[in-house]
Design a protein around this motif. Structure first.
Motif, PDB file in Angstrom:
ATOM      1  N   ASP A   1      35.724 -21.622  37.896  1.00 23.55           N
ATOM      2  CA  ASP A   1      36.398 -22.314  37.192  1.00 23.55           C
ATOM      3  C   ASP A   1      35.376 -21.244  35.228  1.00 23.55           C
ATOM      4  N   LEU A   2      34.420 -20.972  35.629  1.00 25.98           N
ATOM      5  CA  LEU A   2      33.380 -20.959  34.715  1.00 25.98           C
ATOM      6  C   LEU A   2      34.418 -20.428  32.904  1.00 25.98           C
ATOM      7  N   TYR A   3      34.974 -19.012  33.097  1.00 30.77           N
ATOM      8  CA  TYR A   3      35.729 -19.178  31.880  1.00 30.77           C
ATOM      9  C   TYR A   3      36.402 -19.351  31.444  1.00 30.77           C
ATOM     10  N   PHE A   4      37.091 -20.814  31.819  1.00 30.57           N
ATOM     11  CA  PHE A   4      38.170 -21.803  31.620  1.00 30.57           C
ATOM     12  C   PHE A   4      36.763 -23.325  30.579  1.00 30.57           C
ATOM     13  N   VAL A   5      35.789 -23.402  31.671  1.00 23.49           N
ATOM     14  CA  VAL A   5      34.747 -24.070  31.080  1.00 23.49           C
ATOM     15  C   VAL A   5      34.309 -24.089  29.586  1.00 23.49           C
ATOM     16  N   TYR A   6      34.214 -22.219  29.815  1.00 24.44           N
ATOM     17  CA  TYR A   6      33.881 -22.453  28.439  1.00 24.44           C
ATOM     18  C   TYR A   6      34.693 -22.012  27.342  1.00 24.44           C
ATOM     19  N   GLU A   7      36.071 -21.868  27.272  1.00 24.46           N
ATOM     20  CA  GLU A   7      36.942 -21.438  26.750  1.00 24.46           C
ATOM     21  C   GLU A   7      37.731 -23.234  26.255  1.00 24.46           C
ATOM     22  N   ASP A   8      37.481 -24.171  27.021  1.00 24.59           N
ATOM     23  CA  ASP A   8      38.060 -25.410  26.811  1.00 24.59           C
ATOM     24  C   ASP A   8      36.184 -25.961  25.790  1.00 24.59           C
ATOM     25  N   SER A   9      35.242 -25.555  25.467  1.00 21.85           N
ATOM     26  CA  SER A   9      33.955 -26.119  24.842  1.00 21.85           C
ATOM     27  C   SER A   9      34.730 -25.356  23.645  1.00 21.85           C
ATOM     28  N   ASP A  10      34.159 -26.205  22.320  1.00 20.46           N
ATOM     29  CA  ASP A  10      34.595 -25.838  21.009  1.00 20.46           C
ATOM     30  C   ASP A  10      33.765 -24.818  20.176  1.00 20.46           C
ATOM     31  N   SER A  11      32.341 -24.973  20.909  1.00 22.17           N
ATOM     32  CA  SER A  11      31.535 -23.980  20.275  1.00 22.17           C
ATOM     33  C   SER A  11      30.184 -23.776  21.334  1.00 22.17           C
ATOM     34  N   ALA A  12      29.373 -23.131  20.407  1.00 20.15           N
ATOM     35  CA  ALA A  12      28.123 -22.300  21.722  1.00 20.15           C
ATOM     36  C   ALA A  12      27.693 -23.929  21.779  1.00 20.15           C
TER      37      ALA A  12
END
Length: 441
Positions: free
Chosen positions: A332-343
């Motif tokens: 799920d790492l990709y989705f977790v990162y993509e759901d996050s707004d910014s770095a």
């Protein structure tokens, strides 16, 4: 592209400058049937481009990744792409990210024109009030470039005028410009034994990526050690933007280590856990280190911050990293990162998109099966440090009579460690730790 035969060391791929005779030699070897080969990797894709990552993870854990495909596989391991995405979807995502990076880089170039020029600075350009410092070294670097004859040089008068005419700067811009020379100093020191970094363009690429990251991540900006984490990305991924995003994903995992307040640094919690675990698995060593004044093991901070880059050869450190990431892999790492707004966000997405536990890395599976509830599960890197301390326990107990001795003994292990063995031992310690935690609940 260089191809390696089975049995060849990774050093054949990451060439060391001939005059460097004391660089640690890699123990990592390409092993037929164990190392993830080009053929096996290509065979894991469906006609549309989806990747069967389950078998890939076990292959990486057994024998690492062939150096020729390392960068491509790392993009999946670090969550840059969803294994279930198609070739077309990844192509679109890659292009969007390249545009985003170019936009950020353009913003940085407007604030300081050496960004993207093929050169970098190693002297401060402003003071803490935002006032320009017209250091002769900066002007020389701007005018001559770090390598004479490079296209795109800025002359000293242009830089001087830009410095004078910029007007009031925001606090964010001041802070960013204060980082630039430190990034340059670290870039000059990073992996200098490698032939790759004899080229000015590669040093400048590393400086550009770290400078852009320092701009977009206000909380962290830049800290020493980040150049060690970024360096492999630009070696493995030819496109600068792709290397940036791979580094950005790695920083999502590690940025907590670099965040600091006036009273604490982010890595302190891991150091505290490191001491607690060592007390469980080797109480005699723990007591000895405490007696020497090494409470909470600050001497181990470098191992955690730069993930053993100084304790292993370059090739072996990459082998260690990919084994760690395969063991910790979360689909799920990709989705977790993509759901996050910014770095600068702390991703806290929950598991559950993938139904089968077999899609997770072995380390993650152990966490899930244990039933131990933790707000922030410990990374495998903590257990790797414990495994190193335990292996060196007899020497530390016998020879360390002060913290200087501890640091020296640990510094002397450079090139002497076996990455695969360290991972195996870390997994055993993790299992023991989970059993102890389960008893408490």
């Amino acid at each position: 592209m260089m191809w390696l035969d089975p049995g060849q060391p990774a050093d054949s791929y990451y060439e060391v400058r001939p005059e460097i005779t004391d660089a640690p030699k890699s123990k990592f070897r390409i092993k037929a049937g164990k190392t993830l080969s080009v053929r096996k990797w290509q065979a894991s894709f469906s006609p549309e481009g989806q990747v069967d990552f389950t078998k890939t993870l076990s292959r990486i854990h057994r024998g690492g990744i062939h150096p020729s495909i390392r960068g491509e596989v790392w993009e999946f391991l670090l969550g840059c792409f969803d294994p279930n995405s198609t070739y077309e979807e990844r192509s679109q995502i890659r292009e969007q990210r390249r545009v985003q990076y170019a936009n950020w880089k353009d913003t940085c170039r407007l604030m300081f024109p050496l960004i993207g020029s093929g050169r970098f600075i190693t002297a401060p350009i402003i003071n803490e009030k935002g006032e320009p410092i017209l250091d002769p070294l900066v002007l020389l670097e701007a005018n001559m470039g770090n390598e004479p004859g490079t296209d795109g040089a800025l002359d000293a008068s242009t830089l001087e005028n830009l410095q004078k005419d910029t007007g009031p700067m925001s606090q964010k811009e001041i802070q960013w410009k204060l980082h630039l020379h430190q990034i340059g100093l670290d870039v000059k020191r990073t992996d200098r034994a490698l032939v790759f970094f004899e080229k000015q363009e590669n040093l400048a690429k590393l400086w550009d990526i770290l400078s852009v990251y320092a701009w977009i991540d206000e909380d962290v900006g830049y800290c020493q050690g980040m150049s060690d984490l970024c360096s492999p990305m630009i070696i493995l991924l030819e496109n600068e933007a792709d290397a940036f995003w791979c580094f950005e994903r790695l920083m999502r995992r590690l940025r907590g280590n670099f965040r600091s307040t006036g009273r604490s640094v982010g890595v302190e919690a891991q150091l505290s856990n490191l001491a607690a675990i060592t007390q469980i698995v080797d109480p005699k060593l723990h007591q000895h280190l405490e007696t020497l004044g090494g409470g909470d093991y600050l001497f181990a901070i470098r191992m955690l911050m730069v993930l053993f880059r100084r304790e292993f050869s370059f090739g072996d450190s990459l082998y260690l990293w990919e084994m760690m990431w395969a063991l910790e892999y979360d689909p799920d790492l990709y989705f977790v990162y993509e759901d996050s707004d910014s770095a600068s966000d702390n991703p806290d997405g929950s598991k559950g998109r993938t139904k089968s536990i077999r899609h997770y890395g072995k380390f993650e599976r152990e966490n899930m099966k244990s039933g131990v509830k933790e707000d922030a599960p410990l990374p495998i890197s903590v257990f790797l440090v414990v495994s190193v301390l335990k292996e060196k326990s007899p020497k530390l107990l016998k020879e360390a009579r002060g913290l200087d001795d501890v640091v020296k003994i640990l510094n002397d292990i450079a090139g002497d460690l076996d990455a695969k063995k360290a991972c195996v031992n870390a997994m055993k310690l993790h299992k023991k730790y989970l059993k102890q935690q389960a008893k408490k609940t």
